[in-house]
Design a protein around this motif. Sequence first.
Motif, mmCIF file in Angstrom:
data_model
loop_
_atom_site.group_PDB
_atom_site.id
_atom_site.type_symbol
_atom_site.label_atom_id
_atom_site.label_comp_id
_atom_site.label_asym_id
_atom_site.label_seq_id
_atom_site.Cartn_x
_atom_site.Cartn_y
_atom_site.Cartn_z
ATOM 1 N N ARG A 72 23.664 101.261 52.875
ATOM 2 C CA ARG A 72 24.968 101.342 53.511
ATOM 3 C C ARG A 72 26.046 100.848 52.567
ATOM 4 N NH1 ARG A 72 24.759 98.158 58.814
ATOM 5 N NH2 ARG A 72 27.024 98.500 58.846
ATOM 6 N N ASN A 74 29.599 99.185 53.275
ATOM 7 C CA ASN A 74 30.488 98.704 54.330
ATOM 8 C C ASN A 74 31.953 98.964 54.006
ATOM 9 O OD1 ASN A 74 28.410 97.932 55.970
ATOM 10 N ND2 ASN A 74 28.499 95.765 55.413
ATOM 11 N N VAL A 79 26.549 105.190 55.861
ATOM 12 C CA VAL A 79 25.136 104.855 55.727
ATOM 13 C C VAL A 79 24.427 106.105 55.221
ATOM 14 C CG1 VAL A 79 24.641 105.370 58.147
ATOM 15 C CG2 VAL A 79 23.102 103.889 56.854
#
Length: 121
Positions: A72, A74, A79
């Motif tokens: 992933r 952020n 993802v």
Amino acid sequence: QVQLVESGGGLVQAGGSLRLSCAASGRTFSAYAMGWFRQDPGKEREFVAAVSASGGSTRYADSVRGRFTISRDNAKKTVSLQMNNLKPEDTAVYYCASGDGSSTYTPYKYWGQGTQVTVSS
């Protein structure tokens, strides 16, 4: 409103690779675990892989461990699922899911629309 949009599915020969991506919006992405699930027609949806909110912990189904990698970003609210050494039994619709908590064991609350992966023998 939470939205999850998958991309990257397609047709590949056995032994090949595909990379699925999921773009998320509508909630604080970095606070929740993310997962990938798959479903073949006539079968129940099954867990494939999950990554914790921080990205520090991952979990895989036995059937894909060692071949698939979940990750992933952020900052980008995405993802991904890197799928290598694909097998015909990996053929399914793959769904991205956003969890109800930060752990990979969280229940999954929001779902994408799915992307088809077909592996030919």
